[in-house]
Design a protein around this motif. Structure first.
Motif, PDB file in Angstrom:
ATOM      1  N   GLN A  72       8.417  -8.821  31.386  1.00 50.12           N
ATOM      2  CA  GLN A  72       7.080  -8.487  31.891  1.00 50.12           C
ATOM      3  C   GLN A  72       6.034  -8.771  30.830  1.00 50.12           C
ATOM      4  O   GLN A  72       4.964  -9.311  31.122  1.00 50.12           O
ATOM      5  CB  GLN A  72       7.027  -6.998  32.303  1.00 50.12           C
ATOM      6  CG  GLN A  72       7.851  -6.677  33.539  1.00 50.12           C
ATOM      7  CD  GLN A  72       7.517  -7.567  34.734  1.00 50.12           C
ATOM      8  OE1 GLN A  72       6.350  -7.839  34.999  1.00 50.12           O
ATOM      9  NE2 GLN A  72       8.540  -8.040  35.426  1.00 50.12           N
ATOM     10  N   LYS A  75       5.630 -12.525  30.431  1.00 51.30           N
ATOM     11  CA  LYS A  75       4.775 -13.070  31.505  1.00 51.30           C
ATOM     12  C   LYS A  75       3.303 -12.785  31.222  1.00 51.30           C
ATOM     13  O   LYS A  75       2.437 -13.647  31.441  1.00 51.30           O
ATOM     14  CB  LYS A  75       5.180 -12.483  32.858  1.00 51.30           C
ATOM     15  CG  LYS A  75       6.450 -13.103  33.406  1.00 51.30           C
ATOM     16  CD  LYS A  75       6.850 -12.474  34.735  1.00 51.30           C
ATOM     17  CE  LYS A  75       8.168 -13.048  35.212  1.00 51.30           C
ATOM     18  NZ  LYS A  75       8.721 -12.355  36.370  1.00 51.30           N
ATOM     19  N   ALA A  78       2.174 -15.169  28.697  1.00 54.54           N
ATOM     20  CA  ALA A  78       2.019 -16.516  29.277  1.00 54.54           C
ATOM     21  C   ALA A  78       0.664 -16.633  29.962  1.00 54.54           C
ATOM     22  O   ALA A  78      -0.023 -17.651  29.834  1.00 54.54           O
ATOM     23  CB  ALA A  78       3.151 -16.794  30.264  1.00 54.54           C
ATOM     24  N   GLU A  79       0.272 -15.573  30.653  1.00 53.98           N
ATOM     25  CA  GLU A  79      -1.033 -15.595  31.343  1.00 53.98           C
ATOM     26  C   GLU A  79      -2.195 -15.601  30.360  1.00 53.98           C
ATOM     27  O   GLU A  79      -3.234 -16.181  30.638  1.00 53.98           O
ATOM     28  CB  GLU A  79      -1.153 -14.376  32.275  1.00 53.98           C
ATOM     29  CG  GLU A  79      -0.462 -14.603  33.604  1.00 53.98           C
ATOM     30  CD  GLU A  79      -0.330 -13.317  34.410  1.00 53.98           C
ATOM     31  OE1 GLU A  79      -1.171 -12.422  34.228  1.00 53.98           O
ATOM     32  OE2 GLU A  79       0.630 -13.229  35.197  1.00 53.98           O
ATOM     33  N   LEU A  94      13.368 -18.908  31.354  1.00 55.03           N
ATOM     34  CA  LEU A  94      11.981 -19.162  31.768  1.00 55.03           C
ATOM     35  C   LEU A  94      11.919 -19.769  33.175  1.00 55.03           C
ATOM     36  O   LEU A  94      11.005 -19.465  33.946  1.00 55.03           O
ATOM     37  CB  LEU A  94      11.282 -20.082  30.757  1.00 55.03           C
ATOM     38  CG  LEU A  94      11.019 -19.462  29.375  1.00 55.03           C
ATOM     39  CD1 LEU A  94      10.480 -20.499  28.398  1.00 55.03           C
ATOM     40  CD2 LEU A  94      10.049 -18.279  29.483  1.00 55.03           C
ATOM     41  N   CYS A  95      12.893 -20.617  33.520  1.00 54.64           N
ATOM     42  CA  CYS A  95      12.943 -21.168  34.890  1.00 54.64           C
ATOM     43  C   CYS A  95      13.255 -20.052  35.886  1.00 54.64           C
ATOM     44  O   CYS A  95      12.594 -19.931  36.920  1.00 54.64           O
ATOM     45  CB  CYS A  95      14.000 -22.265  35.004  1.00 54.64           C
ATOM     46  SG  CYS A  95      13.519 -23.826  34.244  1.00 54.64           S
ATOM     47  N   ALA A  97      12.675 -16.991  35.584  1.00 52.34           N
ATOM     48  CA  ALA A  97      11.561 -16.039  35.646  1.00 52.34           C
ATOM     49  C   ALA A  97      10.369 -16.619  36.399  1.00 52.34           C
ATOM     50  O   ALA A  97       9.368 -15.936  36.600  1.00 52.34           O
ATOM     51  CB  ALA A  97      11.143 -15.645  34.228  1.00 52.34           C
ATOM     52  N   LEU A  99       8.423 -18.985  35.331  1.00 52.76           N
ATOM     53  CA  LEU A  99       7.359 -19.441  34.431  1.00 52.76           C
ATOM     54  C   LEU A  99       7.348 -20.958  34.284  1.00 52.76           C
ATOM     55  O   LEU A  99       6.375 -21.521  33.792  1.00 52.76           O
ATOM     56  CB  LEU A  99       7.511 -18.781  33.055  1.00 52.76           C
ATOM     57  CG  LEU A  99       7.162 -17.282  33.018  1.00 52.76           C
ATOM     58  CD1 LEU A  99       7.582 -16.654  31.699  1.00 52.76           C
ATOM     59  CD2 LEU A  99       5.668 -17.078  33.255  1.00 52.76           C
ATOM     60  N   LEU A 100       8.442 -21.612  34.677  1.00 50.62           N
ATOM     61  CA  LEU A 100       8.529 -23.072  34.621  1.00 50.62           C
ATOM     62  C   LEU A 100       9.062 -23.588  35.956  1.00 50.62           C
ATOM     63  O   LEU A 100       9.809 -22.880  36.630  1.00 50.62           O
ATOM     64  CB  LEU A 100       9.489 -23.509  33.499  1.00 50.62           C
ATOM     65  CG  LEU A 100       9.051 -23.215  32.063  1.00 50.62           C
ATOM     66  CD1 LEU A 100      10.176 -23.552  31.092  1.00 50.62           C
ATOM     67  CD2 LEU A 100       7.789 -24.009  31.708  1.00 50.62           C
ATOM     68  N   THR A 192       6.905 -28.312  30.553  1.00 52.07           N
ATOM     69  CA  THR A 192       5.977 -27.190  30.330  1.00 52.07           C
ATOM     70  C   THR A 192       5.505 -26.641  31.672  1.00 52.07           C
ATOM     71  O   THR A 192       5.724 -27.250  32.723  1.00 52.07           O
ATOM     72  CB  THR A 192       4.723 -27.622  29.540  1.00 52.07           C
ATOM     73  OG1 THR A 192       3.898 -28.452  30.362  1.00 52.07           O
ATOM     74  CG2 THR A 192       5.096 -28.348  28.259  1.00 52.07           C
ATOM     75  N   ASN A 193       4.818 -25.499  31.618  1.00 56.62           N
ATOM     76  CA  ASN A 193       4.135 -25.008  32.808  1.00 56.62           C
ATOM     77  C   ASN A 193       2.866 -25.840  33.014  1.00 56.62           C
ATOM     78  O   ASN A 193       2.522 -26.696  32.177  1.00 56.62           O
ATOM     79  CB  ASN A 193       3.827 -23.506  32.676  1.00 56.62           C
ATOM     80  CG  ASN A 193       2.916 -23.203  31.494  1.00 56.62           C
ATOM     81  OD1 ASN A 193       2.717 -24.031  30.615  1.00 56.62           O
ATOM     82  ND2 ASN A 193       2.362 -22.011  31.467  1.00 56.62           N
ATOM     83  N   VAL A 198       3.610 -22.925  27.961  1.00 60.17           N
ATOM     84  CA  VAL A 198       5.013 -22.488  28.017  1.00 60.17           C
ATOM     85  C   VAL A 198       5.894 -23.735  28.081  1.00 60.17           C
ATOM     86  O   VAL A 198       5.689 -24.594  28.943  1.00 60.17           O
ATOM     87  CB  VAL A 198       5.285 -21.598  29.251  1.00 60.17           C
ATOM     88  CG1 VAL A 198       6.744 -21.153  29.280  1.00 60.17           C
ATOM     89  CG2 VAL A 198       4.361 -20.385  29.268  1.00 60.17           C
TER      90      VAL A 198
END
Lengths: 232, 82
Positions: A72, A75, A78-79, A94-95, A97, A99-100, A192-193, A198
Motif C-alpha cells: 500500500q 503504491k 508510485a503515485e 509489481l506486475c 500489484a 503497477l506495471l 515501466t509504467n 516505476v
C-alpha cells in the motif's frame, strides 16, 4: 542532496542484501530495509523491490507479496512519483500489484536461466537510464530466473511496447529470437509504467556493480536513479 | 458452510509449456492416446455462507483478484458441498 533509499523485504526475498550492499557500500547512500508488514517511510526517494521467492512463489510468483501491507505504501509512493525498481521477483510483484502492465510466466524452455545477457535501451527519456544510455545502446547484466517470460495480452501490448525500456539483444544490439532467453513477448526484459517512475526488469542490476564481479552496467542504472530521485 | 471447488487454467490462446512437456513425456512413455495436456490449479475453499447466491460476489472477487491472474488465466467454480 543525495537520494534516500529503501529496500523492501518479503519472507523469501533473497537478493535484498545484494541491493543493500550495492546502495550502501558501492553507491555510498543511506538505505533502510522495510519488512513486508511495515510501511516504506515517506521521505524515501528510491525504492527497490528485490528478487527471490517471496512467499515461496506460492499461487503465482509475486502474487501474495503484491497483497502484503507494505505494498500500500509502495503504491502511494508510485503515485507521488518516487522512483521504484523491481528486479526479477520484484518485477513479478509489481506486475501482480497492477503497477506495471503485463505478467510473467514460466520460461518457454522450462529451464532456470542463469547467464549474463545483453540488453538494448529502447528509450532515452527514462530516469533509470538518464545520463548514461541513449536509445540503441547495449549493456550487460546477469539474469537468474525460471519465471521471466513476459507476456502482455491484446489490451496491454501497445502499452508494453511503448513503455519497454530494455530488450534482450546480442552483443551487437540486434534483437532476435536467438537472443531471447525466456520467450518474452517482443524480447522485453524491462518495462515501466506509463508515467515512467516505476521499472520492472528481470535482469539484476544490483549484481553488476563492481568490475571484480563482472561489470558495472547495473551500477549505472542505480546511479541514474540516485541522481534523478534526489532531484524530485 | 459451503465447499467450493475452483479450477484455474491458462487461457486457451496462451501456450502451456508445462502441458507440452508433460504431453511429450507421457507419449514417450508409450501413452500414444494422449494428444494434449493442459495444466491448471485446483482449490477447495470452505466458505462461511448459507448458499451459493449469497457468496457469489465474494467468490467471483476472490477468483478474479487473487486465485487467477485474468491477464493469463480463466477460472471456473462450483459448490461441491452444501
Amino acid at each position: 542532496m543525495s537520494a534516500r533509499w529503501a529496500v523492501v523485504v518479503f519472507p523469501g526475498s533473497n537478493c535484498e542484501q545484494d541491493f543493500v550492499t550495492a546502495v550502501r557500500d558501492v553507491l555510498g547512500r543511506e538505505v533502510v530495509e522495510v519488512w513486508h508488514k511495515d510501511e516504506v517511510p515517506e521521505d524515501v526517494d528510491c525504492i527497490a523491490i528485490p528478487g527471490g521467492f517471496s512467499y515461496g512463489d506460492y499461487l503465482r510468483a509475486g502474487s501474495l507479496a503484491a497483497m502484503s501491507p507494505v505494498m500500500q505504501s509502495v503504491k502511494a509512493h508510485a503515485e507521488r512519483g518516487t522512483l521504484i525498481i523491481g528486479v526479477c521477483n520484484g518485477f513479478q510483484v509489481l506486475c501482480e500489484a497492477g503497477l506495471l502492465p503485463g505478467a510473467l510466466m514460466k520460461n518457454t524452455s522450462l529451464r532456470f536461466r542463469c547467464i549474463d545477457v545483453f540488453l538494448r535501451a529502447e528509450r532515452e527519456d527514462s530516469p533509470f537510464t538518464a545520463g548514461f544510455l541513449k536509445k540503441g545502446d547495449v549493456i550487460r547484466i546477469p539474469i537468474a530466473h525460471g519465471y521471466g517470460n513476459y507476456y502482455a495480452p491484446a489490451g496491454q501490448i501497445g502499452a508494453a511496447e511503448k513503455q519497454a525500456l530494455f530488450t534482450y539483444c546480442g552483443a551487437d544490439g540486434r534483437v532476435e529470437d536467438s537472443t531471447n532467453p525466456n520467450g518474452s513477448v517482443m524480447n522485453i526484459a524491462g518495462v515501466t509504467n506509463e508515467r515512467g517512475n516505476v521499472l520492472g526488469m528481470m535482469p539484476h542490476p544490483e549484481r553488476a556493480v563492481e568490475a571484480l564481479i563482472g561489470g558495472t552496467d547495473g551500477l549505472n542504472i542505480l546511479k541514474a536513479m540516485d541522481r534523478e530521485g534526489a532531484k524530485a | 458452510m459451503l465447499k467450493v471447488h475452483v479450477l484455474v487454467h491458462l487461457r486457451p490462446d496462451i501456450m502451456d509449456v508445462q502441458g507440452q512437456a508433460i504431453r511429450e513425456a507421457v507419449r514417450g512413455a508409450g501413452h500414444d492416446v494422449v494428444d494434449g495436456v493442459r495444466v491448471g490449479k485446483s482449490f477447495y475453499l470452505d466458505i462461511d455462507a448459507r448458499d451459493a447466491d449469497s457468496a457469489r460476489d465474494e467468490i467471483e472477487k476472490l477468483c478474479t483478484e487473487t486465485l487467477s491472474n485474468p491477464l493469463l488465466e480463466d477460472y471456473t467454480w462450483e459448490v461441491v458441498e452444501q
